[in-house]
Scaffold this motif. Structure first.
Motif, PDB file in Angstrom:
ATOM      1  N   GLY A   1       0.807  -1.217   0.000  1.00 16.55           N
ATOM      2  CA  GLY A   1       0.000   0.000   0.000  1.00 16.55           C
ATOM      3  C   GLY A   1       0.835   1.260   0.000  1.00 16.55           C
ATOM      4  O   GLY A   1       0.570   2.187  -0.783  1.00 16.55           O
ATOM      5  N   ILE A   2       1.863   1.300   0.855  1.00 15.65           N
ATOM      6  CA  ILE A   2       2.696   2.504   0.956  1.00 15.65           C
ATOM      7  C   ILE A   2       3.436   2.763  -0.344  1.00 15.65           C
ATOM      8  O   ILE A   2       3.385   3.866  -0.909  1.00 15.65           O
ATOM      9  N   MET A   3       4.138   1.748  -0.839  1.00 15.16           N
ATOM     10  CA  MET A   3       4.944   1.939  -2.041  1.00 15.16           C
ATOM     11  C   MET A   3       4.074   2.106  -3.280  1.00 15.16           C
ATOM     12  O   MET A   3       4.403   2.866  -4.198  1.00 15.16           O
ATOM     13  N   GLY A   4       2.942   1.401  -3.307  1.00 16.91           N
ATOM     14  CA  GLY A   4       2.023   1.547  -4.433  1.00 16.91           C
ATOM     15  C   GLY A   4       1.450   2.945  -4.525  1.00 16.91           C
ATOM     16  O   GLY A   4       1.313   3.505  -5.624  1.00 16.91           O
ATOM     17  N   THR A   5       1.135   3.524  -3.374  1.00 15.03           N
ATOM     18  CA  THR A   5       0.633   4.894  -3.356  1.00 15.03           C
ATOM     19  C   THR A   5       1.661   5.869  -3.926  1.00 15.03           C
ATOM     20  O   THR A   5       1.306   6.854  -4.581  1.00 15.03           O
ATOM     21  N   LEU A   6       2.933   5.560  -3.708  1.00 15.45           N
ATOM     22  CA  LEU A   6       4.014   6.396  -4.229  1.00 15.45           C
ATOM     23  C   LEU A   6       4.362   6.076  -5.679  1.00 15.45           C
ATOM     24  O   LEU A   6       5.207   6.749  -6.274  1.00 15.45           O
ATOM     25  N   GLY A   7       3.726   5.030  -6.215  1.00 17.73           N
ATOM     26  CA  GLY A   7       3.933   4.696  -7.619  1.00 17.73           C
ATOM     27  C   GLY A   7       4.962   3.625  -7.903  1.00 17.73           C
ATOM     28  O   GLY A   7       5.302   3.374  -9.068  1.00 17.73           O
ATOM     29  N   TRP A   8       5.442   2.909  -6.862  1.00 18.80           N
ATOM     30  CA  TRP A   8       6.477   1.899  -7.042  1.00 18.80           C
ATOM     31  C   TRP A   8       5.908   0.489  -6.980  1.00 18.80           C
ATOM     32  O   TRP A   8       5.024   0.197  -6.174  1.00 18.80           O
ATOM     33  N   LYS A   9       6.427  -0.401  -7.826  1.00 14.35           N
ATOM     34  CA  LYS A   9       6.060  -1.815  -7.805  1.00 14.35           C
ATOM     35  C   LYS A   9       6.973  -2.554  -6.827  1.00 14.35           C
ATOM     36  O   LYS A   9       8.176  -2.299  -6.768  1.00 14.35           O
ATOM     37  N   THR A  10       6.373  -3.476  -6.073  1.00 14.06           N
ATOM     38  CA  THR A  10       7.149  -4.264  -5.124  1.00 14.06           C
ATOM     39  C   THR A  10       6.886  -5.745  -5.334  1.00 14.06           C
ATOM     40  O   THR A  10       5.862  -6.136  -5.915  1.00 14.06           O
ATOM     41  N   ASP A  11       7.814  -6.575  -4.848  1.00 15.02           N
ATOM     42  CA  ASP A  11       7.634  -8.020  -4.908  1.00 15.02           C
ATOM     43  C   ASP A  11       8.330  -8.639  -3.696  1.00 15.02           C
ATOM     44  O   ASP A  11       9.193  -8.008  -3.070  1.00 15.02           O
ATOM     45  N   TYR A  12       7.953  -9.901  -3.394  1.00  8.52           N
ATOM     46  CA  TYR A  12       8.344 -10.533  -2.141  1.00  8.52           C
ATOM     47  C   TYR A  12       8.768 -11.980  -2.418  1.00  8.52           C
ATOM     48  O   TYR A  12       7.970 -12.920  -2.260  1.00  8.52           O
ATOM     49  N   PRO A  13      10.007 -12.202  -2.837  1.00  9.18           N
ATOM     50  CA  PRO A  13      10.460 -13.538  -3.238  1.00  9.18           C
ATOM     51  C   PRO A  13      10.343 -14.607  -2.161  1.00  9.18           C
ATOM     52  O   PRO A  13      10.261 -15.800  -2.492  1.00  9.18           O
ATOM     53  N   ARG A  14      10.309 -14.213  -0.888  1.00  2.41           N
ATOM     54  CA  ARG A  14      10.213 -15.217   0.173  1.00  2.41           C
ATOM     55  C   ARG A  14       8.835 -15.853   0.238  1.00  2.41           C
ATOM     56  O   ARG A  14       8.650 -16.835   0.957  1.00  2.41           O
ATOM     57  N   ILE A  15       7.854 -15.329  -0.528  1.00  2.00           N
ATOM     58  CA  ILE A  15       6.548 -15.991  -0.599  1.00  2.00           C
ATOM     59  C   ILE A  15       6.290 -16.577  -1.987  1.00  2.00           C
ATOM     60  O   ILE A  15       5.191 -17.066  -2.249  1.00  2.00           O
ATOM     61  N   TRP A  16       7.283 -16.537  -2.884  1.00  2.87           N
ATOM     62  CA  TRP A  16       7.111 -17.197  -4.180  1.00  2.87           C
ATOM     63  C   TRP A  16       6.908 -18.687  -3.963  1.00  2.87           C
ATOM     64  O   TRP A  16       7.540 -19.295  -3.076  1.00  2.87           O
ATOM     65  N   GLU A  17       6.049 -19.286  -4.751  1.00  9.64           N
ATOM     66  CA  GLU A  17       5.819 -20.725  -4.615  1.00  9.64           C
ATOM     67  C   GLU A  17       7.057 -21.530  -5.012  1.00  9.64           C
ATOM     68  O   GLU A  17       7.355 -22.556  -4.405  1.00  9.64           O
ATOM     69  N   GLU A  18       7.743 -21.087  -6.043  1.00  9.05           N
ATOM     70  CA  GLU A  18       8.956 -21.775  -6.478  1.00  9.05           C
ATOM     71  C   GLU A  18      10.176 -20.974  -6.028  1.00  9.05           C
ATOM     72  O   GLU A  18      10.443 -19.887  -6.515  1.00  9.05           O
ATOM     73  N   ARG A  19      10.904 -21.555  -5.069  1.00  2.67           N
ATOM     74  CA  ARG A  19      12.105 -20.914  -4.556  1.00  2.67           C
ATOM     75  C   ARG A  19      13.253 -21.920  -4.583  1.00  2.67           C
ATOM     76  O   ARG A  19      13.046 -23.128  -4.410  1.00  2.67           O
ATOM     77  N   LYS A  20      14.434 -21.406  -4.781  1.00  2.00           N
ATOM     78  CA  LYS A  20      15.607 -22.283  -4.861  1.00  2.00           C
ATOM     79  C   LYS A  20      16.398 -22.304  -3.567  1.00  2.00           C
ATOM     80  O   LYS A  20      17.024 -23.309  -3.231  1.00  2.00           O
ATOM     81  N   TYR A  21      16.393 -21.211  -2.819  1.00  2.00           N
ATOM     82  CA  TYR A  21      17.312 -21.062  -1.694  1.00  2.00           C
ATOM     83  C   TYR A  21      16.570 -21.001  -0.353  1.00  2.00           C
ATOM     84  O   TYR A  21      15.582 -20.299  -0.220  1.00  2.00           O
ATOM     85  N   GLU A  22      17.069 -21.750   0.601  1.00  2.00           N
ATOM     86  CA  GLU A  22      16.537 -21.695   1.961  1.00  2.00           C
ATOM     87  C   GLU A  22      17.566 -21.169   2.959  1.00  2.00           C
ATOM     88  O   GLU A  22      17.219 -20.728   4.043  1.00  2.00           O
ATOM     89  N   ASN A  23      18.833 -21.224   2.594  1.00  2.00           N
ATOM     90  CA  ASN A  23      19.881 -20.680   3.450  1.00  2.00           C
ATOM     91  C   ASN A  23      21.125 -20.418   2.618  1.00  2.00           C
ATOM     92  O   ASN A  23      21.261 -20.939   1.504  1.00  2.00           O
ATOM     93  N   THR A  24      22.009 -19.609   3.144  1.00  2.00           N
ATOM     94  CA  THR A  24      23.251 -19.294   2.434  1.00  2.00           C
ATOM     95  C   THR A  24      24.365 -20.274   2.778  1.00  2.00           C
ATOM     96  O   THR A  24      25.357 -20.351   2.051  1.00  2.00           O
TER      97      THR A  24
END
Length: 273
Positions: free
Chosen positions: A132-155
């Motif tokens: 909501g905050i960033m969208g109101t300012l006109g920026w697109k956001t994304d959240y890879p930690r909730i992607w269904e397909e992820r490759k990495y769980e730890n470094t």
């Protein structure tokens, strides 16, 4: 498309950087970091940031306050407050939010940029708030930690150990985080008396407490004898003990049954006010 990762130096932000690089490549990847003063950002966090960046072959990009000698207490004393009018901590506003927004205005376009954050599936309210905050300012956001397909769980699987601070703290926040609860500050009292004393100096200079119990200020000076008793009794200085169990142990030593114990939260490193 420019892929801008809010790269705090914490483990979650590193996983975000790895996922974004895996999905989109590194040609237009930006690892955007606020380099905190060495006295409050552990050297091993700085090492970790460099190791992950070198693994990806992507340079660190810094959006930092021009006066690099200031820590969170300095900027608060300079502003004569711990918080701004909307309740946001001054340190977040001055050291992180303002440099972040200045960098975006000068280096990114809303038409072809996405900003990535390290929130995961346990933090839906924080995700929705940021959208909501960033969208109101006109920026697109994304959240890879909730992607269904992820490759990495730890470094560690890449041979990159996470910062040693995780053995004690839950988050990669500044030591002496102004958003943190008393469990964090007990660790500061026990392990970083220099930061404890500087925080007491800041409270004295500003004339306000960092912590409040409802509408009642609770100064670090008020907690010092309590923390001394806890330390003498052998209460471990760690956030790795769940807060309910930690304070159950503490209440056997000190009279805090009437206090509201605030839980430490990860710092919102790039949050516009």
């Amino acid at each position: 498309m420019k892929h801008i990762v809010c790269y705090s130096g914490g483990h979650s932000s590193a996983l975000v950087a790895l996922e974004v690089a895996h999905r989109f490549g590194t040609k237009h990847l930006v690892l955007l970091n606020h380099d905190m003063h060495f006295s409050v950002e552990h050297a091993d966090i700085k090492r970790f940031k460099r190791d992950v960046a070198e693994h990806l072959g992507v340079p660190l990009t810094f959006a930092s306050r021009r006066n690099a000698t200031q820590d969170q207490f300095d900027v608060c004393v300079e502003s004569d407050a711990f918080k701004v009018n909307n309740g946001q901590e001054i340190c977040t506003a001055r050291l992180k939010t303002e440099p972040f927004m200045e960098w975006l205005a000068s280096n990114a376009s809303q038409d072809d940029s996405t900003i990535y954050y390290g929130f995961d599936a346990t933090e839906p309210s924080r995700i929705q708030r940021r959208i909501g905050i960033m969208g109101t300012l006109g920026w697109k956001t994304d959240y890879p930690r909730i992607w269904e397909e992820r490759k990495y769980e730890n470094t560690e699987a890449l041979g990159i150990p996470r910062p040693c601070t995780y053995s004690v703290f839950k988050h990669g926040n500044c030591i002496g985080c102004l958003k943190a609860g008393w469990q964090h500050w007990y660790i500061v009292y026990c392990t970083r008396p220099d930061i404890w004393l500087k925080a007491m100096w800041a409270e004295d200079e500003i004339g306000h407490a960092i912590h409040w119990d409802g509408d009642k200020p609770v100064y670090l000076e008020d907690m010092e004898p309590r923390f001394a008793a806890m330390k003498a009794a052998g209460i471990p200085a760690t956030e790795r003990i769940p807060h309910q169990r930690f304070w159950a142990q503490a209440r056997r030593i000190i009279p805090i049954s009437d206090m509201q114990i605030r839980i430490s939260l990860p710092c919102d490193c790039h949050e516009p006010s």
